[in-house]
Write an enzyme that holds these catalytic residues in place. Structure first.
Site, PDB file in Angstrom:
ATOM      1  N   CYS A  23      26.360   2.206  10.360  1.00 44.71           N
ATOM      2  CA  CYS A  23      25.535   3.062   9.154  1.00 44.71           C
ATOM      3  C   CYS A  23      26.291   2.658   7.406  1.00 44.71           C
ATOM      4  CB  CYS A  23      26.124   4.346   9.705  1.00 44.71           C
ATOM      5  SG  CYS A  23      27.781   5.658   9.408  1.00 44.71           S
ATOM      6  N   ASN A  73      30.144   5.027   8.080  1.00 45.64           N
ATOM      7  CA  ASN A  73      31.141   4.969   8.818  1.00 45.64           C
ATOM      8  C   ASN A  73      31.530   6.453   9.130  1.00 45.64           C
ATOM      9  OD1 ASN A  73      33.933   2.880  10.364  1.00 45.64           O
ATOM     10  ND2 ASN A  73      31.673   3.381  11.741  1.00 45.64           N
ATOM     11  N   CYS A 101      29.379   9.246   9.585  1.00 44.90           N
ATOM     12  CA  CYS A 101      28.212  10.720  10.629  1.00 44.90           C
ATOM     13  C   CYS A 101      28.221   9.501  11.379  1.00 44.90           C
ATOM     14  CB  CYS A 101      28.086  10.733   9.343  1.00 44.90           C
ATOM     15  SG  CYS A 101      28.644  11.228   7.569  1.00 44.90           S
ATOM     16  N   ARG A 102      27.146   8.893  11.156  1.00 43.00           N
ATOM     17  CA  ARG A 102      26.450   8.730  12.081  1.00 43.00           C
ATOM     18  C   ARG A 102      27.029   7.395  13.266  1.00 43.00           C
ATOM     19  NH1 ARG A 102      21.509   6.389   8.448  1.00 43.00           N
ATOM     20  NH2 ARG A 102      23.204   6.244   7.085  1.00 43.00           N
ATOM     21  N   SER A 103      27.428   6.357  12.848  1.00 42.27           N
ATOM     22  CA  SER A 103      27.816   5.699  13.806  1.00 42.27           C
ATOM     23  C   SER A 103      29.146   5.766  14.085  1.00 42.27           C
ATOM     24  CB  SER A 103      28.179   4.399  12.938  1.00 42.27           C
ATOM     25  OG  SER A 103      29.415   3.936  12.199  1.00 42.27           O
ATOM     26  N   ASP A 124      20.338   9.846   7.029  1.00 40.32           N
ATOM     27  CA  ASP A 124      21.559  10.201   6.670  1.00 40.32           C
ATOM     28  C   ASP A 124      21.695  11.612   6.592  1.00 40.32           C
ATOM     29  OD1 ASP A 124      23.832  10.192   5.229  1.00 40.32           O
ATOM     30  OD2 ASP A 124      23.413   8.472   3.419  1.00 40.32           O
TER      31      ASP A 124
END
Ligand code: 4NP
Length: 153
Positions: free
Chosen positions: A8, A11, A13-15, A122
């Site tokens: 993401c 690195n 929040c999402r990934s 995001d």
């Protein structure tokens, strides 16, 4: 062993969630999973506290992860590079050296909605709902990814 990298922007929040969720669904002797960000803003940091919290609500501990930046070497070290959104896709594709590198880069939600190129939004600037929504989307995607991996002999 299949090597999968989740990518993401930050690195944090999402990934990190994608990494933790997929790890929980596959045999660890079959798959190596890591995550990275296209941006350098959060190198060395733990995941965002809201990602740690939503993971914990779902029984996962992602608090030991440490953010790092995506590098060109990752094309050599990984078989599949799942990006969270179209912006990440463009940033990673811009670093590819050849068609083999390009063929490794995939938009993660295409595992659930083939060819639709949908984004995992995001959640950084929003509230907790955004993180729950991201968790749900990534859980669905990782179920699809894991079922492919787990059916490979
Ligand atoms: P991520 O979220 O890409 O899911 O880790 C973000 C984290 C930080 C920033 C942007 C997105 N930031 O601009 O600092």
């Amino acid at each position: 062993m299949t090597k999968i990298l989740m990518v993401c922007l930050g690195n944090i929040c999402r990934s990190p969630l994608a990494e933790g969720i997929l790890k929980s669904k596959v045999y660890n002797y079959k798959v190596f999973i890591d995550s990275a960000g296209t941006g350098a803003y959060h190198i060395g940091e733990k995941p965002d506290r809201r990602s740690i919290a939503v993971a914990k609500l779902n029984g996962l501990n992602i608090s030991d992860q440490v953010a790092r930046k995506f590098t060109v070497n990752d094309f050599d070290d990984f078989d599949i590079i799942y990006v969270m959104d179209n912006s990440n896709y463009r940033d990673v594709i811009a670093l590819t050296r050849n068609n083999e590198d390009k063929s490794k880069v995939k938009i993660i939600l295409n595992e659930v909605f083939p060819d639709e190129n949908l984004d995992v939004p995001d959640p950084y600037s929003g509230g907790d709902f955004g993180f729950r929504n991201v968790y749900k989307m990534l859980d669905e995607a990782c179920i699809a990814i894991a079922s492919k991996i787990n059916s490979d002999v």
